[in-house]
Design an enzyme around this catalytic site. Structure first.
Site, short mmCIF file in Angstrom:
data_model
loop_
_atom_site.label_atom_id
_atom_site.label_comp_id
_atom_site.label_asym_id
_atom_site.label_seq_id
_atom_site.Cartn_x
_atom_site.Cartn_y
_atom_site.Cartn_z
N ASN A 103 42.13 43.97 50.83
CA ASN A 103 41.11 42.96 50.58
C ASN A 103 41.80 41.62 50.34
O ASN A 103 42.39 41.40 49.29
CB ASN A 103 40.28 43.37 49.35
CG ASN A 103 39.22 42.34 48.99
OD1 ASN A 103 38.92 41.43 49.76
ND2 ASN A 103 38.66 42.47 47.80
N LYS A 137 40.42 38.81 49.94
CA LYS A 137 39.60 37.95 49.08
C LYS A 137 39.53 36.54 49.68
O LYS A 137 39.48 36.39 50.91
CB LYS A 137 40.14 37.97 47.65
CG LYS A 137 40.22 39.40 47.09
CD LYS A 137 40.55 39.45 45.62
CE LYS A 137 40.61 40.89 45.15
NZ LYS A 137 40.87 40.99 43.70
N HIS A 150 31.97 44.91 45.02
CA HIS A 150 33.22 44.61 44.33
C HIS A 150 32.90 43.96 42.98
O HIS A 150 31.93 43.22 42.84
CB HIS A 150 34.07 43.67 45.19
CG HIS A 150 35.47 43.55 44.71
ND1 HIS A 150 35.83 42.72 43.66
CD2 HIS A 150 36.62 44.14 45.12
CE1 HIS A 150 37.13 42.82 43.45
NE2 HIS A 150 37.64 43.68 44.32
N GLU A 166 34.08 41.54 41.49
CA GLU A 166 34.00 40.08 41.51
C GLU A 166 32.65 39.61 42.03
O GLU A 166 32.15 38.56 41.64
CB GLU A 166 35.15 39.51 42.34
CG GLU A 166 36.50 39.71 41.66
CD GLU A 166 37.69 39.67 42.59
OE1 GLU A 166 38.81 39.88 42.09
OE2 GLU A 166 37.51 39.46 43.81
N GLU A 201 37.64 50.97 41.10
CA GLU A 201 38.48 49.87 40.66
C GLU A 201 38.16 49.53 39.20
O GLU A 201 37.16 48.85 38.92
CB GLU A 201 38.26 48.63 41.52
CG GLU A 201 38.71 48.78 42.96
CD GLU A 201 38.81 47.43 43.64
OE1 GLU A 201 39.90 47.10 44.14
OE2 GLU A 201 37.81 46.70 43.66
N GLY A 235 44.24 42.76 39.38
CA GLY A 235 45.03 41.54 39.30
C GLY A 235 45.72 41.29 37.97
O GLY A 235 46.27 40.22 37.74
N SER A 289 45.65 46.60 40.85
CA SER A 289 47.08 46.35 40.68
C SER A 289 47.95 47.42 41.35
O SER A 289 48.97 47.84 40.81
CB SER A 289 47.43 46.24 39.19
OG SER A 289 46.82 45.10 38.61
#
Length: 249
Positions: A9, A11, A93, A95, A163, A169, A209
């Site tokens: 991904n 992003k 996702h 985000e 996730e 991250g 990560s």
């Protein structure tokens, strides 16, 4: 035997020059039975499909609207993604859930739209740090699966990516025991809802990560069939070792 899948991904990263990484990645991974997917930003989808045309790399979008068309300025439909030659789309996702306030019902509708366009949905689920610390991880995953995943699931139209939001991250990675527990729970939930055949066939990915130096350990978990990788997928030199680790698992 479930298919193994390594998805990257990108992003909101990359311009046209980044597509050179697709050629490099294809060269580095060579021949493999794995499915490798790269999900670049929407403006790069068509060019990415052209660049990956003669390779084993498939291309996917990062989101789609639930409507087939309409007055939705700035959005992209599943049919538009499919029209570029892409085969996958990431949905739900964290985000998107956080930044765009997407509900399980919103994601449910998007998954159905993806299926209607003959795209494979990579459905993301996961808990926040607060939820993890309160011990409600499995409850959150059950709620997200129940609300986000429509009934017509198959091994070819759906991939589930777990996730943990607190690991994305941050460099923090759950222990192998925690990863195994969550993926076993997801597998059992799918089997209970969809039956043994379908429940056992849907690929489960881990994301959060994932790096070349921890991938080997993560892929030891029985129900981890691959990874959804963020930052480490931007460079072929970082992503290829993760793919190689999955190939060995």
């Amino acid at each position: 035997m479930r298919r193994k899948l390594a998805a990257g991904n990108w992003k909101m990263n990359g311009t046209g020059a980044a597509l050179e990484e697709l050629d490099e990645l294809s060269r580095m991974i060579g021949t493999t039975a794995l499915q490798v997917v790269i999900c670049p930003p929407a403006p790069l989808l068509y060019r990415a499909c052209e660049a990956a045309q003669d390779s084993i790399i498939a291309i996917g979008g990062q989101d789609c609207h639930s409507a087939a068309a309409g007055a939705h300025t700035g959005d992209i439909s599943a049919a538009m993604i499919a029209d570029t030659g892409a085969q996958y789309v990431i949905l739900g996702h964290s985000e998107r859930r956080a930044d765009h306030h997407e509900s399980d019902a919103d994601i449910h509708a998007k998954v159905k739209a993806a299926w209607a366009a003959e795209l494979t949905a990579i459905l993301c689920i996961g808990e926040t740090a607060e939820q993890q610390q309160s011990g409600t991880t499995l409850e959150i995953l059950a709620t997200q699966l129940a609300g986000s995943l429509p009934d017509a699931v198959s091994a070819t139209n759906t991939v589930i990516a777990y996730e943990p939001v607190w690991a994305i991250g941050t460099g923090k990675v759950p222990s192998l025991e925690q990863i195994a527990e969550t993926h076993d729970f997801i597998r059992d939930t799918l089997i209970t809802r969809f039956g043994e055949t379908t429940g056992n066939a849907v690929p489960l990915l881990y994301g959060g990560s994932v790096k070349p130096d921890n991938a080997e350990t993560i892929f030891r978990a029985e129900n981890v069939d691959g990874a959804l990788v963020g930052g480490a997928s931007l460079k072929a030199s970082d992503f290829a070792p993760i793919i190689a680790a999955l190939d060995r698992a």
